[in-house]
Scaffold this motif. Structure first.
Motif, PDB file in Angstrom:
ATOM      1  N   GLU A 104       0.830  -1.203   0.000  1.00  0.00           N
ATOM      2  CA  GLU A 104       0.000   0.000   0.000  1.00  0.00           C
ATOM      3  C   GLU A 104       0.867   1.256   0.000  1.00  0.00           C
ATOM      4  N   LEU A 105       1.946   1.238   0.773  1.00  0.00           N
ATOM      5  CA  LEU A 105       2.855   2.384   0.805  1.00  0.00           C
ATOM      6  C   LEU A 105       3.410   2.672  -0.583  1.00  0.00           C
ATOM      7  N   ARG A 106       3.764   1.642  -1.320  1.00  0.00           N
ATOM      8  CA  ARG A 106       4.341   1.852  -2.660  1.00  0.00           C
ATOM      9  C   ARG A 106       3.364   2.551  -3.598  1.00  0.00           C
ATOM     10  N   THR A 107       2.065   2.317  -3.406  1.00  0.00           N
ATOM     11  CA  THR A 107       1.079   2.987  -4.266  1.00  0.00           C
ATOM     12  C   THR A 107       0.991   4.477  -3.967  1.00  0.00           C
ATOM     13  N   MET A 108       1.501   4.903  -2.817  1.00  0.00           N
ATOM     14  CA  MET A 108       1.427   6.306  -2.419  1.00  0.00           C
ATOM     15  C   MET A 108       2.655   7.105  -2.852  1.00  0.00           C
ATOM     16  N   LEU A 109       3.670   6.426  -3.358  1.00  0.00           N
ATOM     17  CA  LEU A 109       4.920   7.099  -3.702  1.00  0.00           C
ATOM     18  C   LEU A 109       4.840   7.766  -5.073  1.00  0.00           C
ATOM     19  N   PRO A 110       5.608   8.834  -5.282  1.00  0.00           N
ATOM     20  CA  PRO A 110       5.659   9.470  -6.605  1.00  0.00           C
ATOM     21  C   PRO A 110       6.225   8.513  -7.657  1.00  0.00           C
ATOM     22  N   LYS A 111       6.048   8.866  -8.919  1.00  0.00           N
ATOM     23  CA  LYS A 111       6.552   8.012  -9.991  1.00  0.00           C
ATOM     24  C   LYS A 111       8.077   7.963 -10.008  1.00  0.00           C
ATOM     25  N   THR A 112       8.702   9.099  -9.688  1.00  0.00           N
ATOM     26  CA  THR A 112      10.164   9.156  -9.705  1.00  0.00           C
ATOM     27  C   THR A 112      10.697   9.050  -8.285  1.00  0.00           C
ATOM     28  N   VAL A 113      11.329   7.928  -7.996  1.00  0.00           N
ATOM     29  CA  VAL A 113      11.934   7.717  -6.681  1.00  0.00           C
ATOM     30  C   VAL A 113      13.299   7.076  -6.896  1.00  0.00           C
ATOM     31  N   ASP A 114      14.352   7.862  -6.733  1.00  0.00           N
ATOM     32  CA  ASP A 114      15.703   7.318  -6.886  1.00  0.00           C
ATOM     33  C   ASP A 114      16.170   6.604  -5.625  1.00  0.00           C
ATOM     34  N   PHE A 115      15.673   7.048  -4.483  1.00  0.00           N
ATOM     35  CA  PHE A 115      15.891   6.314  -3.238  1.00  0.00           C
ATOM     36  C   PHE A 115      14.866   6.782  -2.212  1.00  0.00           C
ATOM     37  N   LYS A 129      11.594  -0.450   4.237  1.00  0.00           N
ATOM     38  CA  LYS A 129      12.762  -1.144   3.673  1.00  0.00           C
ATOM     39  C   LYS A 129      12.335  -2.309   2.778  1.00  0.00           C
ATOM     40  N   TRP A 130      11.162  -2.891   3.041  1.00  0.00           N
ATOM     41  CA  TRP A 130      10.668  -3.914   2.125  1.00  0.00           C
ATOM     42  C   TRP A 130      10.239  -3.265   0.807  1.00  0.00           C
ATOM     43  N   ALA A 131       9.613  -2.095   0.891  1.00  0.00           N
ATOM     44  CA  ALA A 131       9.238  -1.372  -0.330  1.00  0.00           C
ATOM     45  C   ALA A 131      10.475  -1.035  -1.153  1.00  0.00           C
ATOM     46  N   ALA A 132      11.537  -0.560  -0.489  1.00  0.00           N
ATOM     47  CA  ALA A 132      12.775  -0.221  -1.200  1.00  0.00           C
ATOM     48  C   ALA A 132      13.381  -1.451  -1.858  1.00  0.00           C
ATOM     49  N   THR A 133      13.321  -2.582  -1.166  1.00  0.00           N
ATOM     50  CA  THR A 133      13.866  -3.823  -1.719  1.00  0.00           C
ATOM     51  C   THR A 133      13.092  -4.253  -2.956  1.00  0.00           C
ATOM     52  N   VAL A 134      11.768  -4.203  -2.880  1.00  0.00           N
ATOM     53  CA  VAL A 134      10.930  -4.582  -4.022  1.00  0.00           C
ATOM     54  C   VAL A 134      11.167  -3.640  -5.202  1.00  0.00           C
ATOM     55  N   MET A 135      11.336  -2.344  -4.907  1.00  0.00           N
ATOM     56  CA  MET A 135      11.543  -1.347  -5.960  1.00  0.00           C
ATOM     57  C   MET A 135      12.966  -1.358  -6.507  1.00  0.00           C
ATOM     58  N   GLY A 136      13.890  -1.959  -5.763  1.00  0.00           N
ATOM     59  CA  GLY A 136      15.278  -1.989  -6.201  1.00  0.00           C
ATOM     60  C   GLY A 136      15.993  -0.667  -6.046  1.00  0.00           C
ATOM     61  N   VAL A 137      15.613   0.117  -5.018  1.00  0.00           N
ATOM     62  CA  VAL A 137      16.254   1.411  -4.783  1.00  0.00           C
ATOM     63  C   VAL A 137      16.881   1.418  -3.388  1.00  0.00           C
ATOM     64  N   PRO A 138      17.916   2.237  -3.169  1.00  0.00           N
ATOM     65  CA  PRO A 138      18.509   2.350  -1.830  1.00  0.00           C
ATOM     66  C   PRO A 138      17.551   3.047  -0.869  1.00  0.00           C
ATOM     67  N   TYR A 139      17.847   2.930   0.409  1.00  0.00           N
ATOM     68  CA  TYR A 139      17.076   3.691   1.386  1.00  0.00           C
ATOM     69  C   TYR A 139      17.968   4.090   2.557  1.00  0.00           C
ATOM     70  N   VAL A 140      17.554   5.167   3.202  1.00  0.00           N
ATOM     71  CA  VAL A 140      18.253   5.739   4.352  1.00  0.00           C
ATOM     72  C   VAL A 140      17.272   5.771   5.517  1.00  0.00           C
ATOM     73  N   GLN A 167      11.649 -11.719   6.107  1.00  0.00           N
ATOM     74  CA  GLN A 167      11.971 -11.473   4.705  1.00  0.00           C
ATOM     75  C   GLN A 167      13.390 -10.918   4.579  1.00  0.00           C
ATOM     76  N   ASP A 168      14.151 -11.436   3.618  1.00  0.00           N
ATOM     77  CA  ASP A 168      15.465 -10.871   3.322  1.00  0.00           C
ATOM     78  C   ASP A 168      15.278  -9.541   2.603  1.00  0.00           C
ATOM     79  N   ILE A 169      16.040  -8.539   3.021  1.00  0.00           N
ATOM     80  CA  ILE A 169      15.915  -7.218   2.397  1.00  0.00           C
ATOM     81  C   ILE A 169      17.302  -6.656   2.084  1.00  0.00           C
TER      82      ILE A 169
END
Length: 456
Positions: A104-115, A129-140, A167-169
């Motif tokens: 659900e969180l991923r549906t709320m994100l903008p189209k352009t997300v570099d991290f 961090k699971w959303a970042a893993t699925v999207m293949g982007v870094p996170y802080v 889950q592995d992330i």
């Protein structure tokens, strides 16, 4: 014993760790930056530059964290060259640490997300961090409470259709823990952080016990990493309850090292054993009943006291107390275990049994293992005992910080406490003191006595 010298002190000294261990695994820490200290949030722009994180990113927070983000983070980010969007993840009901929440969180994100950058703690950190893993982007991660060890770990504890999973992330690129923010976290979250850390005594004992009896993988290094600050936060629990900055810093550094201890071995065993199973069982029962969840670390602290007591009782037994006839009568077939899982796990029974079945033993296998325990009784308990601290010492620390020490503190009944002690072992392919004492025919009586003590 791991022969590799490990830097002592703050977790930032572990950045870049990469070596072949005597245990047979290659230990690597992939997090690129960790800072724990006063005012470190002001260094976020510099950290982003140093790590090459220069694209457009999204800051994720929730309604509880919004005031902190507006006061501490956004003023630091609002400068030329930094491009970001802000997403407040809000729900009418309680946010759950689940794959569904992350989707659900991923549906709320903008189209352009570099991290991604998340400002929060347990649940929000896990789903981001699971959303970042699925999207293949870094996170802080910008931490807001020293409440759990997931900031630096390479796993995420998430429910899938109500069943608790690991889950592995992709690990965080950077972790920022500003003591000025952490010391002002809700006091129950600070208490929960201590509860989560106290569990390392029990879970490493469980991990070692499994290795000695079942020849499963084990490494000494994670325990070495988490023991370094243990003496301090055990001795200064009262100061933690008073939000003392140095006590909060020590707790926070220990939390980061605990997360690293899981990352280097690629599994959660160094930080999750019988005490976590008890807590997970309670969480799953609350979720299935549609009730609010308690703080994870607070429940784990109580689970730790229960497991520590079971260890002390087991260590006070003798080889002569091992009754193979009693153990034979307590032996469960596949069909017996399936019936237990169906009875106690309801709608998540199928998923649970997938885990239960993985550690199914024939009677011949179990008998051989128990005979091994009998023959090497003193050596095994002395070895396992290296990882344990007395229940009384752990309980004193929880009381001094003002944390819960009984299942009844959460409203759990005597029956719910008994069920957690007896049947939480079924939910993971992980051998713990709960499995051993059940196989010996001791757990039923002890669970009854402990349920009375902790929730009677």
């Amino acid at each position: 014993m791991c022969s590799q010298p490990i830097p002592e002190g703050s977790p930032d000294k572990l950045i870049g760790l990469d070596f072949e261990c005597d245990c047979g695994k290659r230990h690597t820490i992939e997090v690129k930056h960790v800072s724990v200290g006063t005012g470190v949030i002001r260094n976020v722009p510099q950290v982003l530059r140093e790590l090459g994180l220069t694209g457009r990113f999204t800051v994720v927070f929730d309604k509880h964290i919004r005031p902190l983000a507006e006061r501490h983070l956004f003023p630091v980010l609002d400068r030329p060259g930094i491009r970001y969007d802000a997403v407040c993840y809000e729900k009418e009901d309680e946010v759950k640490a689940s794959v569904e929440s992350s989707d659900e969180l991923r549906t709320m994100l903008p189209k352009t997300v570099d991290f991604l950058m998340v400002m929060g703690s347990g649940t929000l950190n896990d789903i981001t961090k699971w959303a970042a893993t699925v999207m293949g982007v870094p996170y802080v991660v910008v931490c807001t409470a020293p409440s759990m060890n997931g900031y630096t770990s390479s796993i995420s504890a998430l429910s899938v259709a109500g069943f608790k999973t690991t889950q592995d992330i992709t690990p965080a690129a950077a972790v920022i823990a500003d003591i000025d923010i952490l010391k002002d976290a809700p006091i129950d979250m600070i208490r929960a952080g201590l509860g989560d850390l106290l569990s390392k005594n029990v879970c490493n004992a469980d991990w070692r016990l499994s290795h000695l009896l079942r020849d499963t993988y084990f490494c000494e290094l994670p325990q070495q990493m988490t023991r370094r600050q243990e003496k301090y936060y055990l001795a200064h629990a009262r100061e933690l309850g008073e939000r003392d900055p140095e006590a909060v810093r020590q707790l926070s550094e220990a939390i980061m090292n605990s997360g690293f201890s899981m990352a280097i071995v690629g599994e959660s065993s160094p930080s999750s054993g019988s005490e976590h199973l008890i807590s997970h069982y309670w969480e799953m029962q609350l979720e299935m009943a549609g009730k609010p969840l308690n703080l994870h670390g607070a429940q784990v602290g109580v689970g730790t006291l229960i497991a520590a007591e079971i260890y002390e009782r087991a260590r006070n037994m003798t080889p002569g107390d091992v009754d193979l006839d009693l153990a034979r009568r307590h032996h469960k077939t596949r069909e017996d275990l399936r019936a237990l899982v169906d009875r106690y796990y309801g709608e998540v029974a199928d998923k649970t049994f997938e885990e239960t079945e993985k550690k199914l033993m024939t009677w011949a296998q179990k008998r051989a293992m128990l005979e091994k325990l009998q023959s090497n009784w003193e050596e095994i308990w002395e070895d396992v005992g290296r990882f344990l601290r007395p229940r009384a010492e752990l309980e004193r620390s929880l009381k001094e910080v003002g944390g819960p020490t009984r299942a009844s503190d959460f409203g759990f009944t005597r029956q719910e406490t008994y069920d957690a002690i007896r049947f939480s072992r079924l939910m993971r392919n992980r051998y713990t003191i709960l499995d051993l004492t059940d196989q010996l025919g001791w757990l039923d009586r002890w669970a009854d006595e402990l349920a009375e003590e902790f929730a009677g």
